[in-house]
Design a protein around this motif. Structure first.
Motif, PDB file in Angstrom:
ATOM      1  N   ASP A  38       0.776  -1.062   0.022  1.00 54.23           N
ATOM      2  CA  ASP A  38       0.009   0.044  -0.084  1.00 54.23           C
ATOM      3  C   ASP A  38       0.799   1.316   0.037  1.00 54.23           C
ATOM      4  O   ASP A  38       0.319   2.305  -0.021  1.00 54.23           O
ATOM      5  CB  ASP A  38      -1.075   0.093   1.184  1.00 54.23           C
ATOM      6  N   GLY A  39       2.171   1.321   0.347  1.00 54.74           N
ATOM      7  CA  GLY A  39       3.008   2.450   0.270  1.00 54.74           C
ATOM      8  C   GLY A  39       2.902   2.770   1.745  1.00 54.74           C
ATOM      9  O   GLY A  39       2.037   2.212   2.608  1.00 54.74           O
ATOM     10  N   ALA A  40       4.328   3.510   2.320  1.00 53.86           N
ATOM     11  CA  ALA A  40       4.449   3.720   3.751  1.00 53.86           C
ATOM     12  C   ALA A  40       3.223   4.575   4.278  1.00 53.86           C
ATOM     13  O   ALA A  40       2.863   4.441   5.348  1.00 53.86           O
ATOM     14  CB  ALA A  40       5.733   4.477   3.826  1.00 53.86           C
ATOM     15  N   ALA A  41       2.999   5.719   3.622  1.00 54.27           N
ATOM     16  CA  ALA A  41       1.943   6.511   4.008  1.00 54.27           C
ATOM     17  C   ALA A  41       0.250   5.842   4.368  1.00 54.27           C
ATOM     18  O   ALA A  41      -0.042   6.193   5.395  1.00 54.27           O
ATOM     19  CB  ALA A  41       1.687   7.703   3.246  1.00 54.27           C
ATOM     20  N   GLN A  42       0.080   5.203   3.689  1.00 52.31           N
ATOM     21  CA  GLN A  42      -1.270   4.465   3.650  1.00 52.31           C
ATOM     22  C   GLN A  42      -0.995   3.452   4.778  1.00 52.31           C
ATOM     23  O   GLN A  42      -2.194   3.191   5.691  1.00 52.31           O
ATOM     24  CB  GLN A  42      -1.795   3.792   2.365  1.00 52.31           C
ATOM     25  N   ALA A  43       0.062   2.696   4.504  1.00 48.61           N
ATOM     26  CA  ALA A  43       0.108   1.649   5.696  1.00 48.61           C
ATOM     27  C   ALA A  43       0.290   2.140   7.024  1.00 48.61           C
ATOM     28  O   ALA A  43      -0.338   1.680   8.238  1.00 48.61           O
ATOM     29  CB  ALA A  43       1.273   0.747   5.446  1.00 48.61           C
ATOM     30  N   LEU A  44       1.011   3.265   7.286  1.00 49.19           N
ATOM     31  CA  LEU A  44       1.287   3.761   8.790  1.00 49.19           C
ATOM     32  C   LEU A  44      -0.319   4.320   8.963  1.00 49.19           C
ATOM     33  O   LEU A  44      -0.517   4.446  10.420  1.00 49.19           O
ATOM     34  CB  LEU A  44       2.186   4.912   8.581  1.00 49.19           C
ATOM     35  N   GLY A  45      -0.931   4.976   8.161  1.00 49.08           N
ATOM     36  CA  GLY A  45      -2.273   5.526   8.729  1.00 49.08           C
ATOM     37  C   GLY A  45      -3.161   4.453   8.780  1.00 49.08           C
ATOM     38  O   GLY A  45      -3.797   4.768   9.750  1.00 49.08           O
ATOM     39  N   ALA A  46      -3.157   3.445   8.195  1.00 45.48           N
ATOM     40  CA  ALA A  46      -4.057   2.221   8.840  1.00 45.48           C
ATOM     41  C   ALA A  46      -3.842   1.771   9.997  1.00 45.48           C
ATOM     42  O   ALA A  46      -4.680   1.582  10.942  1.00 45.48           O
ATOM     43  CB  ALA A  46      -3.993   1.180   7.657  1.00 45.48           C
ATOM     44  N   LEU A  47      -2.349   1.656  10.567  1.00 43.12           N
ATOM     45  CA  LEU A  47      -1.795   1.583  11.940  1.00 43.12           C
ATOM     46  C   LEU A  47      -2.311   2.442  12.793  1.00 43.12           C
ATOM     47  O   LEU A  47      -2.986   2.226  13.880  1.00 43.12           O
ATOM     48  CB  LEU A  47      -0.444   1.137  11.795  1.00 43.12           C
ATOM     49  N   ASP A  48      -2.182   3.740  12.491  1.00 43.44           N
ATOM     50  CA  ASP A  48      -2.622   4.710  13.382  1.00 43.44           C
ATOM     51  C   ASP A  48      -4.458   4.561  13.425  1.00 43.44           C
ATOM     52  O   ASP A  48      -4.805   4.956  14.448  1.00 43.44           O
ATOM     53  CB  ASP A  48      -2.191   6.086  12.775  1.00 43.44           C
ATOM     54  N   ASP A  49      -5.068   4.483  12.316  1.00 48.05           N
ATOM     55  CA  ASP A  49      -6.472   4.431  12.411  1.00 48.05           C
ATOM     56  C   ASP A  49      -6.928   3.362  13.491  1.00 48.05           C
ATOM     57  O   ASP A  49      -7.968   3.235  13.982  1.00 48.05           O
ATOM     58  CB  ASP A  49      -7.196   4.282  10.879  1.00 48.05           C
ATOM     59  N   ALA A  50      -6.332   2.243  13.303  1.00 45.08           N
ATOM     60  CA  ALA A  50      -6.447   1.008  14.171  1.00 45.08           C
ATOM     61  C   ALA A  50      -6.064   1.182  15.536  1.00 45.08           C
ATOM     62  O   ALA A  50      -6.105   0.067  16.402  1.00 45.08           O
ATOM     63  CB  ALA A  50      -6.316  -0.168  13.431  1.00 45.08           C
ATOM     64  N   ASP A  51      -5.560   2.396  15.762  1.00 45.52           N
ATOM     65  CA  ASP A  51      -4.796   2.437  17.330  1.00 45.52           C
ATOM     66  C   ASP A  51      -3.883   0.978  17.634  1.00 45.52           C
ATOM     67  O   ASP A  51      -3.566   0.875  18.495  1.00 45.52           O
ATOM     68  CB  ASP A  51      -6.142   2.499  18.226  1.00 45.52           C
ATOM     69  N   THR A  52      -3.178   0.843  16.620  1.00 46.86           N
ATOM     70  CA  THR A  52      -2.010  -0.058  16.556  1.00 46.86           C
ATOM     71  C   THR A  52      -0.534   0.373  16.271  1.00 46.86           C
ATOM     72  O   THR A  52       0.471  -0.416  16.431  1.00 46.86           O
ATOM     73  CB  THR A  52      -2.370  -1.336  15.805  1.00 46.86           C
ATOM     74  N   PHE A  53      -0.291   1.663  16.190  1.00 49.67           N
ATOM     75  CA  PHE A  53       0.963   2.154  15.649  1.00 49.67           C
ATOM     76  C   PHE A  53       1.617   2.322  17.142  1.00 49.67           C
ATOM     77  O   PHE A  53       2.875   1.955  16.901  1.00 49.67           O
ATOM     78  CB  PHE A  53       0.774   3.701  15.264  1.00 49.67           C
ATOM     79  N   ASP A  54       1.207   2.226  18.392  1.00 53.64           N
ATOM     80  CA  ASP A  54       2.084   1.997  19.383  1.00 53.64           C
ATOM     81  C   ASP A  54       3.049   0.763  19.443  1.00 53.64           C
ATOM     82  O   ASP A  54       3.984   0.495  20.054  1.00 53.64           O
ATOM     83  CB  ASP A  54       1.068   2.305  20.707  1.00 53.64           C
ATOM     84  N   THR A  55       2.387  -0.174  18.858  1.00 49.30           N
ATOM     85  CA  THR A  55       2.921  -1.683  18.751  1.00 49.30           C
ATOM     86  C   THR A  55       4.075  -1.391  17.973  1.00 49.30           C
ATOM     87  O   THR A  55       5.395  -2.051  18.244  1.00 49.30           O
ATOM     88  CB  THR A  55       2.238  -2.463  18.015  1.00 49.30           C
ATOM     89  N   VAL A  56       4.253  -0.635  16.948  1.00 43.34           N
ATOM     90  CA  VAL A  56       5.355  -0.451  16.083  1.00 43.34           C
ATOM     91  C   VAL A  56       6.400   0.321  16.641  1.00 43.34           C
ATOM     92  O   VAL A  56       7.612   0.038  16.988  1.00 43.34           O
ATOM     93  CB  VAL A  56       5.002   0.366  14.797  1.00 43.34           C
ATOM     94  N   THR A  57       6.028   1.715  17.415  1.00 42.16           N
ATOM     95  CA  THR A  57       6.837   2.498  18.311  1.00 42.16           C
ATOM     96  C   THR A  57       7.357   1.721  19.528  1.00 42.16           C
ATOM     97  O   THR A  57       8.762   2.005  19.764  1.00 42.16           O
ATOM     98  CB  THR A  57       6.328   3.636  18.402  1.00 42.16           C
ATOM     99  N   ASP A  58       6.599   1.051  20.124  1.00 40.47           N
ATOM    100  CA  ASP A  58       7.061   0.132  21.013  1.00 40.47           C
ATOM    101  C   ASP A  58       8.261  -0.687  20.973  1.00 40.47           C
ATOM    102  O   ASP A  58       9.349  -0.984  21.534  1.00 40.47           O
ATOM    103  CB  ASP A  58       5.878  -0.667  21.801  1.00 40.47           C
ATOM    104  N   GLY A  59       8.167  -1.512  19.658  1.00 41.92           N
ATOM    105  CA  GLY A  59       9.231  -2.444  19.133  1.00 41.92           C
ATOM    106  C   GLY A  59      10.411  -1.615  18.574  1.00 41.92           C
ATOM    107  O   GLY A  59      11.689  -1.901  19.107  1.00 41.92           O
TER     108      GLY A  59
END
Length: 167
Positions: A38-59
């Motif tokens: 999907d590309g970085a912007a869309q993939a990261l946006g989807a993680l943020d929309d799903a409230d799961t971006f913290d999993t990425v930053t925690d890792g």
């Protein structure tokens, strides 16, 4: 009846995002697949929309090599929300594994700029002992003797030394 049938069609996920959603919390592999599909912007946006971006930053903050390896691919998609979070996560990873973090820093990407990451860009109380963090980070950076990392290490040490305390 037709509007009800059209709504599910609008919510169709790409195969990468559908796999990630089915698995629950994102993994480095699922995020890499989403970025590729999907590309970085869309993939990261989807993680943020799903409230799961913290999993990425925690890792990333835990200096997990699998999460750190994704940072260059994430770079083009980092925005005003995700960029500061990734910069802070990299700053937290820096004293733990400087040899893995330093090659990820890139002045061409604002969130990955050594001047930003190394200036302890923390929000709130992520680091209760900021002086201790600076001391540990400085010692870890001084331990990096790799010729190829010398320039970014020195820029990082300079930024660390000139950073102002966060209120």
């Amino acid at each position: 009846m037709f509007p009800c049938l059209a709504l599910p069609a609008l919510l169709v996920l790409s195969p990468a995002r559908a796999a990630s959603a089915a698995q629950g919390a994102p993994t480095p592999a699922s995020v890499a697949a989403a970025i590729q599909a999907d590309g970085a912007a869309q993939a990261l946006g989807a993680l943020d929309d799903a409230d799961t971006f913290d999993t990425v930053t925690d890792g990333i903050a835990a200096a997990d090599p699998a999460w750190l390896a994704l940072v260059p691919a994430m770079g083009p998609g980092l925005d005003s929300d995700s960029g500061p979070a990734v910069a802070a996560a990299l700053a937290l990873a820096l004293p733990q594994k400087p040899r893995l973090v330093l090659p990820l820093l890139d002045a061409a990407t604002p969130a990955l700029d050594p001047a930003r990451v190394c200036a302890h860009p923390f929000m709130h109380d992520e680091v209760p002992d900021l002086k201790g963090y600076v001391r540990r980070t400085r010692a870890a950076l001084r331990g990096v003797r790799d010729e190829g990392l010398r320039g970014v290490r020195d820029r990082c040490l300079a930024a660390l030394g000139t950073a102002k305390s966060v209120p």
